[in-house]
Structures are given as C-alpha cells and as structure tokens.
Scaffold this motif. Structure first.
Motif, PDB file in Angstrom:
ATOM      1  N   UNK A  50      68.788 -48.045  50.720  1.00 51.39           N
ATOM      2  CA  UNK A  50      68.754 -49.341  51.405  1.00 51.39           C
ATOM      3  C   UNK A  50      67.328 -49.746  51.759  1.00 51.39           C
ATOM      4  N   UNK A  51      66.538 -48.783  52.191  1.00 52.04           N
ATOM      5  CA  UNK A  51      65.143 -49.084  52.518  1.00 52.04           C
ATOM      6  C   UNK A  51      64.352 -49.454  51.265  1.00 52.04           C
ATOM      7  N   UNK A  52      64.611 -48.742  50.167  1.00 49.80           N
ATOM      8  CA  UNK A  52      63.871 -48.988  48.927  1.00 49.80           C
ATOM      9  C   UNK A  52      64.159 -50.375  48.372  1.00 49.80           C
ATOM     10  N   UNK A  53      65.376 -50.872  48.580  1.00 46.94           N
ATOM     11  CA  UNK A  53      65.727 -52.208  48.078  1.00 46.94           C
ATOM     12  C   UNK A  53      64.861 -53.284  48.719  1.00 46.94           C
ATOM     13  N   UNK A  54      64.389 -53.016  49.934  1.00 44.91           N
ATOM     14  CA  UNK A  54      63.607 -54.017  50.665  1.00 44.91           C
ATOM     15  C   UNK A  54      62.150 -54.044  50.236  1.00 44.91           C
ATOM     16  N   UNK A  55      61.700 -53.042  49.462  1.00 47.00           N
ATOM     17  CA  UNK A  55      60.310 -53.013  49.014  1.00 47.00           C
ATOM     18  C   UNK A  55      59.692 -51.640  49.164  1.00 47.00           C
ATOM     19  N   UNK A  56      58.425 -51.530  48.825  1.00 46.94           N
ATOM     20  CA  UNK A  56      57.770 -50.223  48.822  1.00 46.94           C
ATOM     21  C   UNK A  56      57.473 -49.645  50.205  1.00 46.94           C
ATOM     22  N   UNK A  57      57.489 -50.468  51.249  1.00 44.37           N
ATOM     23  CA  UNK A  57      57.260 -49.984  52.600  1.00 44.37           C
ATOM     24  C   UNK A  57      58.564 -49.974  53.362  1.00 44.37           C
ATOM     25  N   UNK A  58      58.831 -48.922  54.139  1.00 39.62           N
ATOM     26  CA  UNK A  58      58.011 -47.720  54.309  1.00 39.62           C
ATOM     27  C   UNK A  58      58.265 -46.711  53.189  1.00 39.62           C
ATOM     28  N   UNK A  59      57.316 -45.807  53.013  1.00 41.07           N
ATOM     29  CA  UNK A  59      57.550 -44.667  52.123  1.00 41.07           C
ATOM     30  C   UNK A  59      58.560 -43.757  52.818  1.00 41.07           C
ATOM     31  N   UNK A  60      59.397 -43.091  52.039  1.00 38.30           N
ATOM     32  CA  UNK A  60      60.405 -42.202  52.609  1.00 38.30           C
ATOM     33  C   UNK A  60      60.128 -40.771  52.173  1.00 38.30           C
ATOM     34  N   UNK A  61      60.009 -39.892  53.158  1.00 37.12           N
ATOM     35  CA  UNK A  61      59.866 -38.457  52.906  1.00 37.12           C
ATOM     36  C   UNK A  61      61.161 -37.804  53.356  1.00 37.12           C
ATOM     37  N   UNK A  62      61.931 -37.305  52.402  1.00 36.62           N
ATOM     38  CA  UNK A  62      63.195 -36.648  52.726  1.00 36.62           C
ATOM     39  C   UNK A  62      62.890 -35.225  53.166  1.00 36.62           C
ATOM     40  N   UNK A  63      63.343 -34.889  54.365  1.00 41.42           N
ATOM     41  CA  UNK A  63      63.120 -33.558  54.927  1.00 41.42           C
ATOM     42  C   UNK A  63      64.491 -32.964  55.212  1.00 41.42           C
ATOM     43  N   UNK A  64      64.798 -31.839  54.578  1.00 41.50           N
ATOM     44  CA  UNK A  64      66.147 -31.293  54.675  1.00 41.50           C
ATOM     45  C   UNK A  64      66.151 -29.779  54.564  1.00 41.50           C
ATOM     46  N   UNK A  65      67.262 -29.183  54.952  1.00 43.29           N
ATOM     47  CA  UNK A  65      67.437 -27.743  54.771  1.00 43.29           C
ATOM     48  C   UNK A  65      68.021 -27.454  53.397  1.00 43.29           C
ATOM     49  N   UNK A  66      68.422 -28.487  52.679  1.00 41.62           N
ATOM     50  CA  UNK A  66      69.100 -28.312  51.405  1.00 41.62           C
ATOM     51  C   UNK A  66      68.163 -28.622  50.251  1.00 41.62           C
ATOM     52  N   UNK A  67      67.985 -27.660  49.337  1.00 41.05           N
ATOM     53  CA  UNK A  67      67.081 -27.907  48.209  1.00 41.05           C
ATOM     54  C   UNK A  67      67.815 -27.877  46.870  1.00 41.05           C
ATOM     55  N   UNK A  68      69.138 -28.141  46.900  1.00 44.93           N
ATOM     56  CA  UNK A  68      69.870 -28.175  45.644  1.00 44.93           C
ATOM     57  C   UNK A  68      69.332 -29.291  44.756  1.00 44.93           C
ATOM     58  N   UNK A  69      69.357 -29.052  43.452  1.00 47.08           N
ATOM     59  CA  UNK A  69      68.801 -30.013  42.506  1.00 47.08           C
ATOM     60  C   UNK A  69      69.389 -31.410  42.675  1.00 47.08           C
ATOM     61  N   UNK A  70      70.718 -31.481  42.924  1.00 45.70           N
ATOM     62  CA  UNK A  70      71.327 -32.806  42.989  1.00 45.70           C
ATOM     63  C   UNK A  70      70.811 -33.614  44.169  1.00 45.70           C
TER      64      UNK A  70
END
Length: 198
Positions: A50-70
């Motif tokens: 949803x954020x990406x649809x609005x444009x390049x700002x803000x950048x999103x850094x996904x921080x998670x405990x899950x590192x599965x490929x999907x």
C-alpha cells in the motif's frame, strides 16, 4: 529506544499493525518505515504494498524474525527496499536504515546467498516485465543495479556522472512501472537479464 540513541535517527511515530502503519506513514512522511511481517489486521507485506503504490517515499525496511524465502520475495515484490532480521546487531540495523534511505536495496546477509541461488527455480515467476521499452544504456544500468552496484559504482563503471545514473534508474523505474530498486532487481531476474551466479 535503540534507534533514539543514534543522533542522526529520529523516530517520528509507531504503529501497532499494518493499517495503522500506513496511516501513520502518510501523516508523518518519514524517510524510512521499519515494517514487521506478521502483524494483526493488515500484515507487513500488504502494508508495504500500500505504501509503495503511493510512490517511492517512504522507503520500507522489513524487519522480522522470519527469513523464509517466500517472505523475502513477497517483501521485495511489494516494494520493500530492504529485508533485515530482528537479531541483527544495533549498528547493522542503523546502517540498514541509512542504506535504504539512500535508495539502495539491502538484504540480510543470512538470506542473500540462499535467495539468489534458489531464486529462479523456487519462485513461480509471473509474466516477466518486457525490457524492450528500455534503451541499451538503461538495460545496462538495470543489469548493474541487479548485480548490486550502488549509483556511484555504476557511474564509475560506465564513466558517467552519478546524477546521470540516477536519471537512468528513474527512467527504468518509470518505464517498467516500478517503484523501487528492489522491484527492478526482481524484474531483471524475471526477464532473464541476469541470473544467479552471473
């Protein structure tokens, strides 16, 4: 608390779920959003989309405990600029924030090699983005972006100014209907412009 200890980082808001994160980001206009994958109501992948649809700002850094490929793949497809695990040291987290804020894609070291090696066979590819709309120079820039080079490195490789590279990257994103360098990397792989190990 961790981020507030760094003088060049200002925390401007917090959110309890993905829907709230999207609303807060639109109201506060931060440079970077730290996004968890698993949240109530709206998960981090959908919130990133949803954020990406609005444009390049803000950048999103996904921080998670899950590192599965999907999760990594879904985050990048949604428009995330980076993917980091929550057990990353504080200094690495802040460095990742700065990197993503500069428009450079970032993946947690623990998942990068595994993801690249397994990318083609593990992910059912949607219809590839046609690259024939790009000029020869734009394709060359896309290839170097997909290989992980920053704008300054691409400029040095091609013998042009960094501003010229930024312009080429912007044209690539616009022509392919993409919003981030991460999505451009995915598009380059899906179109066969670059393959794991190249």
């Amino acid at each position: 608390m961790v981020l507030s200890a760094f003088p060049d980082v200002e925390v401007v808001g917090e959110a309890a779920d993905g829907a709230e994160a999207v609303s807060a980001a639109r109201a506060l206009d931060p440079d970077v959003v730290l996004m968890d994958v698993r949240m109530p109501r709206v998960d981090g992948i959908e919130a990133t989309r949803r954020l990406a649809r609005a444009g390049p700002r803000p950048a999103v850094l996904v921080v998670t405990t899950f590192d599965e490929d999907e999760h990594v793949y879904a985050a990048l497809r949604a428009g995330a600029g980076g993917f980091l695990l929550k057990d990353a040291p504080e200094a690495q987290l802040v460095a990742a924030l700065r990197t993503v804020a500069e428009g450079v894609s970032l993946l947690a070291p623990s998942v990068t090699r595994r993801l690249v090696a397994a990318f083609a066979p593990a992910v059912p590819a949607p219809a590839a983005v046609p690259l024939d709309v790009l000029t020869a120079r734009e394709r060359e820039v896309l290839l170097l972006v997909a290989r992980g080079l920053a704008n300054a490195e691409i400029a040095g490789r091609l013998g042009v100014g960094e501003a010229t590279v930024k312009s080429h990257v912007s044209h690539v994103l616009a022509k392919l209907g993409l919003v981030s360098r991460s999505q451009a990397v995915v598009a380059a792989y899906e179109a066969g412009l670059v393959r794991p190990g190249w």
